[in-house]
Structure formats: structure tokens, C-alpha cells
Design an enzyme around this catalytic site. Sequence first.
Site, PDB file in Angstrom:
ATOM      1  N   ASP A   1       0.818  -1.217   0.000  1.00 40.48           N
ATOM      2  CA  ASP A   1       0.000   0.000   0.000  1.00 40.48           C
ATOM      3  C   ASP A   1       0.851   1.265   0.000  1.00 40.48           C
ATOM      4  O   ASP A   1       0.401   2.338   0.386  1.00 40.48           O
ATOM      5  CB  ASP A   1      -0.956  -0.002   1.202  1.00 40.48           C
ATOM      6  CG  ASP A   1      -0.225  -0.104   2.534  1.00 40.48           C
ATOM      7  OD1 ASP A   1       1.002  -0.328   2.534  1.00 40.48           O
ATOM      8  OD2 ASP A   1      -0.891   0.050   3.569  1.00 40.48           O
TER       9      ASP A   1
ATOM     10  N   LYS B   1       4.077   1.248  15.962  1.00 36.54           N
ATOM     11  CA  LYS B   1       2.943   2.035  16.487  1.00 36.54           C
ATOM     12  C   LYS B   1       3.225   2.546  17.909  1.00 36.54           C
ATOM     13  O   LYS B   1       2.541   2.168  18.878  1.00 36.54           O
ATOM     14  CB  LYS B   1       1.650   1.202  16.479  1.00 36.54           C
ATOM     15  CG  LYS B   1       1.337   0.503  15.147  1.00 36.54           C
ATOM     16  CD  LYS B   1       0.723   1.434  14.150  1.00 36.54           C
ATOM     17  CE  LYS B   1       0.394   0.874  12.802  1.00 36.54           C
ATOM     18  NZ  LYS B   1       1.070  -0.175  12.150  1.00 36.54           N
TER      19      LYS B   1
ATOM     20  N   ASP C   1       1.738   6.299   2.346  1.00 39.22           N
ATOM     21  CA  ASP C   1       0.966   5.081   2.648  1.00 39.22           C
ATOM     22  C   ASP C   1      -0.477   5.429   2.307  1.00 39.22           C
ATOM     23  O   ASP C   1      -0.981   6.461   2.741  1.00 39.22           O
ATOM     24  CB  ASP C   1       1.139   4.758   4.146  1.00 39.22           C
ATOM     25  CG  ASP C   1       0.267   3.600   4.611  1.00 39.22           C
ATOM     26  OD1 ASP C   1      -0.943   3.616   4.330  1.00 39.22           O
ATOM     27  OD2 ASP C   1       0.780   2.692   5.270  1.00 39.22           O
TER      28      ASP C   1
END
Length: 340
Positions: free
Chosen positions: A106, A157, A217
Site C-alpha cells: 500500500d 505504532k 501510505d
Amino acid sequence: MKAVILVGGEGTRLRPLTYTTVKAMVPVLNKPFIEYVIRYLSNHNIKEIILALGYKPDCITDYLGDASQLGTKLIYSVETEPLGTAGAIKHAEQYIDDTFFIMNGDIFTDLNLTDMLRFHRNKGAKVTIALTPVDDPTRFGVVETDSNQRVTRFIEKPKPEQVTSNMINAGVYIVENQVLKRIPRGKRFMFERDVFPELLAEGGPVFSYATDAYWIDTGTPEQYLQLSGDLMSGKSLQVAFKPGEIRINKKTSVHPQAKLTGPILVDSHCTIGKGVQLRGPVVIGTGCTIKDDAIMENSILWQNVTIGEQATLKDCIVASNSCIVDNACIECGAIAQAEK
Ligand code: GDD
Ligand code: MG
């Protein structure tokens, strides 16, 4: 040289656009996203691409076939259940015999893979991770490095208080094939949460290749709109679209009293009615009807979409076969027709 593209994700953050398709097939300037990724790799002399597919693989295999027109050999490695980023690579192990690239499916980037490979070899790295700067690292994998570009820490993250750098994992890696030995077979395993932290804990030679080349992204509607607008304003070397250019297919009819401000791309068999205002960046797929006096600004229509009279759309993406009623006023929408 070979590359594996990870295209397992459903694209949950793009819902409802991905109800009837998958993230990799989302049209960008009226062509499926995955086509750009394949062409990009092929332009960097990658002669064999393994597509690691999970969710709805037929959407992709039916469209691409053997992709012979894209200048590279395609192999499909299909998972019956999601194995994670590293598990998916293990699943494709039989096709890998040397140093190889991995790319998140992606990502749209102009990053120079040829130069990255040179860097990887000069450093004698086991893994090289491409890095790119972002404003909000919490949505990505943060990578800490030393003065010799060696990776010292990888935090997927991170919480805001854990962010120590704005350089993140760009989702492009070069990996030595012996790294595959450390990935368990048939089990969910991630590069970001398992392989990289383990390699680093052992002091393995993991290096970082930082770049300020174009990178995005495309996982959310906002990022997807951004990519389309960026490509139409010439921000990537991969698309030749002049700023403000208006490109209308010959098999489309535009009323003489429609007002068009570029950049605009309209595919075939569309009708643009009287008094319509298109304020670019606007992309319209084949078979769409924009009825009289409708206004569209910074928006994308997929195929066979109807926009009603005097409707106003700003920052919207409308999936195929949807119909927007007369006088509707929509801002920041991702709109899809429910399946009957
Ligand atoms: N085949 C397969 N199987 N592919 C998978 C699987 C799986 O089980 N899980 C994820 N993928 C693919 C997705 O389709 C996507 O192309 C890629 O792996 C990354 O997954 P995302 O779900 O998009 O992750 P992310 O964007 O939150 O984070 C990743 O990308 C960031 C860069 O955009 C991480 O790699 C971050 O560290 C990185 O910064
Ligand atoms: Mg992603």
C-alpha cells in the site's frame, strides 16, 4: 533480483470503499494501485515479483493474470489465513533463493531501490529498512539509528511519549534469504513486532536507508485523495501530469457551459452536464454522469457513478455504481453503494 509485495490487507481503514474490492485494486488516476507498484519494481530491474496475497486474492489474480505487459514475471503466493507480514514471506519461501526486496503493497514511493541495494551490499547488512520522515510517527514503525545508519531500535505504532524520531519504516526492505530461517512456518509472525526486535536484540546487522523521495501510505481515504492530488500536481516522477492539466477522454461529452479548473482527468463514456463545475484535483472513471449544475472539488469517482443535479461534493471518493441524489451536499465522504 526478486521482490515480494505484501498485499494481504483487507483495507479496513478504506471502508466502505473496499466492500466490493481490495485495497490493492483501488483505482489511482483510473488504474489499479497495484499496477503502479509492479511497474515501479520492474523499472528497478526486478524481474520476478511474488505477490503475497491474503484477502480476496481473486480480485487481483483475475485482473493481473500473468501481467506480461508489465515487464516482469508474476508469481502468486496465496495464504488461506492471514500469516502476518513475516509469515506471508515464509509462506512464499520456495520462490526465494537470494537477497530480495519486500514491499508493503500500500506504499507509493519514488525511493531509489537501485541505490538502496548498493547501500545494503556496501554495509554488509542482513536487513536494510528504508526510512522516510512523517509528521505523525504513531501510526507507523519508528526506527532509531546510530551515526553509522545502523538500526538500534524498532518500535511499531509507538505511543506519543515513545516517539523519539520522525523517521519511520517506509515499508520497503532488503533481506538476506537466511533471515527466513528464523520465521516459523504456518504461524502468524510480523517483521515489525517479531523479526526486527529479535534481530536487533541479538545485535544483527540491520541498517537503515533514509530517503526524502516521494512517499505515501495509501491506507486511509485522506491519504488516498492526497496521493491522487499529488500525482496530478507532478510530485512523483512516475506520473507525467502537468500542473493544472485537463485530460478528457475523447469518448466523453462535456457541455460547453461546464466550468473546468484543472488538474482534471476524465475517462471514457462520461457525461458532464450544463453548468457543472469541476474544481481539480478531480478524477472521474468510465461511465459516470454528472448532472447539470453539480459541483465537484478535490474528489474521485470510480466507475458508473451518477451525481445528481446541483449536488455538491468536496473531498469525496465515490465507489463504482453509486448514485448521489439531486441537491446532496457531501464533504469528506467515502461513499459506496450497498450490495443488494
Ligand atoms: N500477505 C499478507 N498477509 N500481507 C499482509 C498481512 C498478512 O497477513 N498483514 C499485512 N499485510 C500487508 C498489508 O496488505 C500491507 O500492504 C502491508 O502488509 C502493511 O500492512 P498495513 O496493515 O498497511 O500496516 P501499517 O500501514 O499499519 O504499518 C506498516 O506499514 C508502515 C508504512 O506504511 C508497518 O510496516 C509500519 O512499520 C510501517 O511504518
Ligand atoms: Mg499501510
